[in-house]
Design a protein around this motif. Structure first.
Motif, PDB file in Angstrom:
ATOM      1  N   PRO A 233      -2.227 -56.319  39.545  1.00 53.93           N
ATOM      2  CA  PRO A 233      -0.866 -56.160  40.049  1.00 53.93           C
ATOM      3  C   PRO A 233       0.145 -56.065  38.913  1.00 53.93           C
ATOM      4  N   ILE A 234       1.325 -55.582  39.236  1.00 54.45           N
ATOM      5  CA  ILE A 234       2.393 -55.536  38.251  1.00 54.45           C
ATOM      6  C   ILE A 234       2.920 -56.949  38.005  1.00 54.45           C
TER       7      ILE A 234
ATOM      8  N   ARG B  15      10.978 -61.530  45.554  1.00 50.82           N
ATOM      9  CA  ARG B  15      10.091 -60.427  45.155  1.00 50.82           C
ATOM     10  C   ARG B  15       8.672 -60.915  44.900  1.00 50.82           C
ATOM     11  N   GLN B  16       8.534 -62.090  44.334  1.00 53.31           N
ATOM     12  CA  GLN B  16       7.198 -62.649  44.098  1.00 53.31           C
ATOM     13  C   GLN B  16       6.487 -62.923  45.419  1.00 53.31           C
TER      14      GLN B  16
ATOM     15  N   GLN C 167       3.452 -48.323  38.401  1.00 57.22           N
ATOM     16  CA  GLN C 167       3.123 -49.443  37.530  1.00 57.22           C
ATOM     17  C   GLN C 167       4.311 -49.869  36.670  1.00 57.22           C
ATOM     18  N   GLN C 168       5.180 -48.928  36.308  1.00 59.40           N
ATOM     19  CA  GLN C 168       6.339 -49.237  35.474  1.00 59.40           C
ATOM     20  C   GLN C 168       7.487 -49.872  36.268  1.00 59.40           C
ATOM     21  N   ALA C 169       7.483 -49.684  37.580  1.00 56.55           N
ATOM     22  CA  ALA C 169       8.629 -50.103  38.394  1.00 56.55           C
ATOM     23  C   ALA C 169       8.606 -51.597  38.685  1.00 56.55           C
TER      24      ALA C 169
ATOM     25  N   LEU D 258      -0.459 -52.791  44.419  1.00 51.23           N
ATOM     26  CA  LEU D 258       0.141 -53.122  43.129  1.00 51.23           C
ATOM     27  C   LEU D 258       1.007 -54.374  43.179  1.00 51.23           C
ATOM     28  N   GLY D 259       1.276 -54.885  44.382  1.00 55.09           N
ATOM     29  CA  GLY D 259       2.211 -55.996  44.506  1.00 55.09           C
ATOM     30  C   GLY D 259       3.610 -55.586  44.107  1.00 55.09           C
TER      31      GLY D 259
END
Length: 500
Positions: A178-179, A327-328, A254-256, A273-274
């Motif tokens: 995950p990110i 967000r988590q 992945q960058q976001a 990706l979470g």
């Protein structure tokens, strides 16, 4: 195996149907299948993209004479005209093993007629609002598993159903780490599908104008009806990038730190990706799934785009930008829903009725030796000790000479998947099963048991009852046999008085 896929893409329909079918097609092709796509040549069709990826395509007419002009994407197509067009395009090709239909405008009438083209049919659906006449149905939405048996009234009881995000059709790269959830959002990714007929990318641009500190990637495509206006907005902001074509959408995800988008196919990619998401539905079929996911704490849902207050969008962006705990929480709950292996599970289900088991031979000694001694097999064996080579060879020789024992191996184009052992006593047999390394978790266990039953009916027709013994704490095997239709018939007690 030969597979025919009937799906469409257009400026109105979007690209989601083709995208998810293409994901499944790629997995099937890796397993040796020949896949053909049949698509209408609507404005915005994706036939060339399919050709570029090496698929045979059949172009069907853009319109049929009986078709309503300006019809909604869920409106029924003239099914007989579509069948006739498909027959003309196939031009007497040999029958397919499977026909997969992913189309809101086609239902049981089309499916019954389409059996002239294939031995088995599969439907991909999101709506649960029309009858189907298929052997297998996939609805990958959370709403399909959250509701109580949504397809019972629309399906024959013999149809196999695969419901929920566990079966979401996702590319292999989404089986990933995950990110990282940062204290504050730095980069945002905005996408509302391949065509964005709802013009929601532009609306999101307007909402983000006041967030100068955010780096934003907008993915819209030049067919977007607001393309020129969006280009002008992006030129004035060095932190913004407007993308027409994206070769690595996964990399952008992945960058976001935050995704703003619709409730379509990328829902499950974001979940894998979470990636925390602010969701706005852009089609009727997205609303229930998006709402239920919001109630489960997976994302923040603002409702349908038609009724969205622009200020509400601004406030939601500000909330998520600074609220790391929220967000988590979204990331943890969404990741729990998917593992990225849904396409593999469907590929196993499609392959299972076609491939056959084979009898074990002495040439399989090393395969079975390594399989039986694998840690994941020994963990749940009644005898968990390592088996030495000489003992194993002697056992295999005795087994091959024993007329009351069957040793069977399931093979695929990519090698063997597992072993079945049947020991017969009169009308009863006891089954033992294990999968080889790397084959667990995508349905091969059920496929082996199902194929094994067909093998028994053919070679040991006198057998009436199949029995299995499972350790009490082996939840995976218990679930496997329960799903395969086995029922617990008796209690088994054991007392160890000397474990030295």
């Amino acid at each position: 195996m030969r597979v025919l896929i009937r799906a469409d893409a257009s400026m109105t329909i979007g690209s989601g149907h083709i995208a998810r079918c293409l994901t499944l097609a790629n997995v099937l092709r890796k397993d040796g299948a020949e896949v053909v796509f049949a698509c209408r040549q609507l404005p915005g069709h994706l036939l060339q993209r399919l050709v570029d990826q090496g698929y045979v395509t059949l172009g069907l007419p853009e319109r049929y004479a009986q078709e309503q002009s300006g019809a909604d994407i869920e409106t029924s197509l003239p099914w007989q005209a579509d069948i006739d067009a498909l027959a003309d395009a196939l031009n007497n090709q040999p029958r397919f093993d499977w026909l997969i239909v992913d189309h809101y405008g086609l239902d049981a009438r089309w499916e019954r007629a389409a059996r002239r083209f294939a031995d088995r049919l599969m439907a991909v659906d999101d709506l649960a609002n029309r009858p189907h006449a298929v052997d297998l149905l996939l609805d990958q939405n959370y709403s399909a598993q959250a509701q109580d048996r949504p397809y019972d009234q629309w399906l024959d009881p013999r149809c196999k159903t695969f419901l929920g995000p566990r079966f979401a059709l996702m590319r292999d790269e989404f089986q990933c780490e995950p990110i990282t959830i940062k204290p504050r959002v730095e980069r945002v990714l905005v996408n509302f599908g391949g065509f964005d007929a709802a013009r929601q990318v532009h609306a999101t641009m307007l909402a983000l104008q006041g967030f100068d500190d955010l780096h934003v990637d907008f993915v819209a495509g030049s067919h977007n009806p607001e393309w020129e206006a969006m280009c002008e907005l992006a030129k004035a902001r060095p932190n913004w990038r407007l993308h027409e074509l994206v070769s690595d959408f996964f990399g952008l995800m992945q960058q976001a730190d935050l995704f703003i988008g619709a409730g379509g196919g990328t829902t499950w990619e974001r979940a894998a990706l979470g990636l925390p998401t602010l969701c706005i539905s852009v089609a009727n079929n997205q609303q229930l799934n998006a709402q239920l996911l919001a109630e489960s704490g997976v994302h923040l849902y603002l409702g349908g785009h038609e009724t969205l207050d622009p200020q509400q969008l601004v406030q939601a962006i500000a909330l998520l930008r600074d609220n790391r705990p929220l967000r988590q929480s979204f990331a943890v709950r969404s990741q729990a829903m998917v593992d990225g292996r849904g396409a593999q599970r469907l590929a196993v289900a499609l392959t299972e009725p076609i491939w056959a088991l084979r009898k074990t031979t002495e040439l399989d000694a090393t395969l079975l030796f390594e399989g039986r001694n694998a840690p994941h097999v020994r963990q749940w064996a009644f005898n968990s000790d390592l088996i030495d080579w000489d003992s194993h060879v002697a056992w295999l020789q005795r087994s091959l000479q024993n007329p009351q024992r069957l040793l069977l191996i399931g093979d695929t184009a990519h090698g063997p998947v597992g072993m079945l052992r049947y020991d017969r006593q009169d009308e009863r047999v006891e089954v033992s099963i294990y999968l080889f390394e790397g084959r667990a978790g995508v349905g091969w266990g059920q496929a082996l048991l199902s194929s094994g039953e067909r093998y028994l009916r053919q070679h040991w027709p006198q057998v009436r009852v199949i029995e299995a013994q499972v350790l009490a704490d082996n939840a995976v095997s218990i679930s496997l046999f329960q799903k395969a239709g086995y029922r617990q018939a008796e209690c088994h007690f054991q007392r160890v008085i000397n474990d030295e």
